[in-house]
Scaffold this active site. Structure first.
Site, short mmCIF file in Angstrom:
data_model
loop_
_atom_site.label_atom_id
_atom_site.label_comp_id
_atom_site.label_asym_id
_atom_site.label_seq_id
_atom_site.Cartn_x
_atom_site.Cartn_y
_atom_site.Cartn_z
N GLU A 66 55.36 43.55 18.06
CA GLU A 66 54.25 43.01 18.96
C GLU A 66 53.51 41.98 17.47
O GLU A 66 53.44 42.37 16.51
CB GLU A 66 53.02 43.75 19.22
CG GLU A 66 51.99 43.28 19.69
CD GLU A 66 52.20 42.14 20.92
OE1 GLU A 66 52.53 42.55 21.71
OE2 GLU A 66 51.72 40.98 20.58
N LYS B 282 38.03 41.35 31.83
CA LYS B 282 37.64 40.49 32.91
C LYS B 282 36.83 41.48 34.06
O LYS B 282 35.67 41.20 34.42
CB LYS B 282 38.86 39.99 33.86
CG LYS B 282 38.43 39.11 35.08
CD LYS B 282 38.49 39.82 36.36
CE LYS B 282 39.48 40.94 36.70
NZ LYS B 282 40.67 40.44 36.79
N TYR C 205 43.41 33.14 41.19
CA TYR C 205 42.52 34.25 40.73
C TYR C 205 41.79 33.92 39.67
O TYR C 205 40.64 34.35 39.68
CB TYR C 205 43.76 35.38 40.36
CG TYR C 205 44.59 35.92 41.45
CD1 TYR C 205 44.13 37.50 41.61
CD2 TYR C 205 45.86 35.39 41.92
CE1 TYR C 205 45.00 38.03 42.67
CE2 TYR C 205 46.55 36.14 42.66
CZ TYR C 205 46.13 37.52 43.09
OH TYR C 205 46.99 38.08 43.90
N HIS D 127 31.44 57.97 58.32
CA HIS D 127 30.35 57.20 58.69
C HIS D 127 29.10 57.61 57.82
O HIS D 127 29.12 58.57 57.52
CB HIS D 127 29.96 57.41 60.19
CG HIS D 127 28.63 56.66 60.67
ND1 HIS D 127 29.05 55.27 60.94
CD2 HIS D 127 27.63 56.96 60.88
CE1 HIS D 127 27.80 54.78 61.40
NE2 HIS D 127 27.07 55.58 61.28
N GLU E 29 35.36 52.23 57.71
CA GLU E 29 35.50 52.86 59.18
C GLU E 29 36.01 51.78 60.18
O GLU E 29 36.44 52.14 61.33
CB GLU E 29 34.26 53.66 59.49
CG GLU E 29 33.06 52.97 59.85
CD GLU E 29 31.91 53.67 60.13
OE1 GLU E 29 32.10 54.70 61.24
OE2 GLU E 29 30.71 53.66 59.87
P1 NDP Z 1 47.31 31.15 40.12
O1 NDP Z 1 48.75 30.70 40.18
O2 NDP Z 1 46.65 32.19 41.00
O3 NDP Z 1 46.38 29.76 40.30
C1 NDP Z 1 46.71 28.50 39.53
C2 NDP Z 1 45.68 27.51 40.21
O4 NDP Z 1 46.11 26.24 39.38
C3 NDP Z 1 46.38 27.16 41.67
O5 NDP Z 1 45.06 26.90 42.35
C4 NDP Z 1 46.97 25.87 41.35
O6 NDP Z 1 47.10 24.94 42.56
C5 NDP Z 1 46.32 25.23 40.14
N1 NDP Z 1 47.11 24.18 39.55
C6 NDP Z 1 48.26 24.68 39.16
N2 NDP Z 1 49.13 23.44 38.33
C7 NDP Z 1 48.07 22.55 38.27
C8 NDP Z 1 47.92 21.35 37.67
N3 NDP Z 1 49.00 20.74 37.09
N4 NDP Z 1 46.85 20.51 37.82
C9 NDP Z 1 46.01 21.01 38.59
N5 NDP Z 1 45.77 22.30 39.24
C10 NDP Z 1 46.97 23.06 38.77
O7 NDP Z 1 47.13 31.28 38.60
P2 NDP Z 1 45.73 31.79 37.49
O8 NDP Z 1 45.90 31.17 36.39
O9 NDP Z 1 44.74 31.86 38.30
O10 NDP Z 1 46.28 33.29 37.26
C11 NDP Z 1 47.72 33.54 36.85
C12 NDP Z 1 48.35 34.72 37.40
O11 NDP Z 1 47.59 35.94 36.91
C13 NDP Z 1 48.10 34.89 38.84
O12 NDP Z 1 48.98 34.44 39.84
C14 NDP Z 1 47.94 36.38 39.20
O13 NDP Z 1 49.23 37.06 39.33
C15 NDP Z 1 47.47 36.93 37.97
N6 NDP Z 1 46.03 37.34 37.87
C16 NDP Z 1 45.95 38.61 38.67
C17 NDP Z 1 44.55 39.13 38.87
C18 NDP Z 1 44.40 40.03 39.68
O14 NDP Z 1 44.94 40.65 40.18
N7 NDP Z 1 42.73 40.33 40.12
C19 NDP Z 1 43.40 38.32 38.08
C20 NDP Z 1 43.90 36.83 37.22
C21 NDP Z 1 44.95 36.80 37.36
P3 NDP Z 1 47.94 25.18 43.82
O15 NDP Z 1 47.07 26.15 44.33
O16 NDP Z 1 47.81 23.84 44.63
O17 NDP Z 1 49.18 25.50 43.41
#
Ligand code: NDP
Length: 463
Positions: free
Chosen positions: A38, A54, A181, A438, A443
């Site tokens: 790592e 977070k 997310y 309840h 529920e």
């Molecule tokens: P996501 O894939 O959820 O969202 C990425 C966002 O960025 C989308 O809205 C996408 O748009 C937009 N996007 C992508 N490329 C571009 C670009 N070139 N220009 C402008 N907008 C763009 O990724 P996140 O970064 O939010 O999170 C990464 C991953 O981490 C998630 O998919 C999830 O699996 C994991 N995660 C999970 C969490 C949880 O379980 N609570 C919390 C945080 C992260 P569009 O929708 O149009 O594709």
């Protein structure tokens, strides 16, 4: 028969995040000689700069909603917030967890090597600090993912969620690009802590791919918390403007912000990893191609977690790491079922999801949709009008539950438990047989009578 090749290790794992740590621990517990390499901190994204910090920041931000309704219960609260206290306490907790992860590796005898490893062959990695080569019968790549920054002029003036946790001071304003997310979670965190927050997103509503009611419900929640949303627009460029960052949008509008954060997805961490030297095949999106047992096209090399792009979620990486160890070191071939993964968005309001969305279910035969919308009991003494939404999607006439979607307080906790029932193939009749608890929000899931509306032959009827 040739003589067996002697390797330094049975397994070398690259990356001590959720997937790598679990695989290393399990393999060592089955008697394998294991090293884990790592270059940063033990724990990976989830522990060090992802899910765990977070969630701590989410807790911090949620006090605002509690303060808002406190007076309806007779409390008078005078509140102020100190960012450095939160950052310092978070650091302490993350260090404690890192130590626990380290101890959990050391207990079964995993050797922790703090270095950067580069694959130098099907059975070898090279350590970058001293050039030493380690050989192993198996290599496991568990290097995760890193934030993706759009290729725009001045992108370097933006930050990602990695840096957001440790900003030296709480900004007065933040612009967050993305609608996934991380964008909505961090928007509600910063807004909750009092930061003037704007989301800019290329789509027309946040959380593409989620159930429409969840998306619209969250969007209303964002707006009611003062978060501005700019849709169908992207950041075209960033430039330093004194202490602030000047953002120019794709529509030509320009505005200054204290901080600009990209939450535009994450890409597999494979740059400079040497995978090509062993001939490891990649998917089109740059993730490592693996089979159901996490094996790459090179039989001695496996990969788990975000670097494989199957589902970028910690519990999935952990399960993949565990099943890898079972398959390779315990003669117990197990493939992870990625079909029914519960997930939550820790925004305000919170979302919890398992199974199909309404739009997906409508293309899976005849289905019944049950929806409840109500003010959470906690808000009923106040003027807060936000509605909670619970949606149950079933096969027609009391059949199998295909999806559950919850927006509101406790959604994640509820979905984790309901996921057990859904995974077992529970039917609407099974839910109906369950006696309600309840008063609770959950529920509602076991007291639905007639469907709110139905789909027959793909056509929406009623509602
Ligand atoms: P996501 O894939 O959820 O969202 C990425 C966002 O960025 C989308 O809205 C996408 O748009 C937009 N996007 C992508 N490329 C571009 C670009 N070139 N220009 C402008 N907008 C763009 O990724 P996140 O970064 O939010 O999170 C990464 C991953 O981490 C998630 O998919 C999830 O699996 C994991 N995660 C999970 C969490 C949880 O379980 N609570 C919390 C945080 C992260 P569009 O929708 O149009 O594709």
């Amino acid at each position: 028969m040739g003589a067996a090749v002697a390797f330094d290790y049975d397994l070398v794992v690259i990356g001590a995040g959720s997937g790598g740590v679990r695989a290393a621990r399990m393999a060592a517990s089955y008697g394998a000689k294991v090293a884990i390499v790592e270059e940063f901190r033990v724990g990976g994204t989830c522990v060090i700069r992802g899910c765990v910090p977070k969630k701590l920041y989410v807790y911090a931000s949620r006090f605002r909603d509690q303060f808002d309704i406190a007076d309806s219960f007779g409390w008078q609260v005078e509140a102020s917030f100190d960012w450095p206290t939160l950052v310092a306490n978070k650091k302490k907790e993350i260090s404690r967890l890192e130590a626990a992860y380290t101890a959990n590796l050391e207990k079964p005898g995993v050797e922790i090597i703090r270095d950067r490893a580069v694959v130098s062959g099907a059975n070898a990695v090279r350590l970058m600090s001293d050039g030493r080569e380690l050989t192993a019968k198996y290599l496991l790549v568990a290097t995760g993912a890193r934030p993706y920054f759009p290729a725009i002029p001045g992108a370097e003036f933006g930050i990602s969620s990695n840096e957001a946790f440790d900003l030296p001071t709480l900004p007065k304003s933040i612009l967050i690009e993305g609608g996934g997310y991380i964008a909505v979670e961090f928007a509600t965190i910063f807004a909750g802590l009092g930061v003037d927050t704007t989301i800019i997103y290329r789509g027309d509503c946040v959380l593409r791919g989620f159930d429409e009611d969840m998306r619209r419900g969250l969007e209303a929640g964002l707006v009611s918390r003062g978060i501005r949303t700019i849709y169908q627009t992207t950041i075209a460029s960033l430039a330093q403007a004194g202490e602030r960052i000047q953002a120019t949008f794709s529509d030509g509008v320009s505005a200054p912000y204290d901080v600009v954060m990209f939450a535009t997805g994450r890409v597999a961490n494979i740059d400079g990893l040497g995978l090509e030297s062993a001939g490891v095949r990649l998917n089109d999106d740059g993730t490592i191609a693996v089979d159901a047992f996490s094996q790459t096209n090179v039989p001695s090399i496996y990969a788990v977690g975000d670097v494989t792009g199957r589902a970028q979620l910690t519990p999935v990486a952990i399960r993949e790491g565990w099943y890898f160890a079972e398959t390779v070191f315990n003669d117990n071939r197990l493939a992870v079922d990625h079909s029914l993964i519960p997930t939550a968005v820790f925004a305000e309001p919170e979302i919890g999801v398992i199974g199909l969305t309404e739009a997906e279910a409508a293309t899976h035969g005849d289905v019944d949709i049950y929806v409840a919308r109500f003010r959470p009991m906690q808000n009923t003494l106040s003027t807060k009008s936000e509605r909670m939404i619970l949606k149950l999607i079933t096969q027609k006439d009391g059949g199998k539950v295909l999806g559950v979607h919850i927006l509101g307080p406790g959604a994640a906790e509820m979905i984790q438990l309901v996921a057990v029932a859904v995974g077992m193939g529970a039917t609407k009749a099974d839910f109906d047989r369950t006696i309600a608890l309840h008063p609770s929000a959950a529920e509602e899931l076991v007291t639905f009578k007639a469907p709110s509306y139905i789909y027959r032959d793909g056509e929406k009827l009623g509602g």
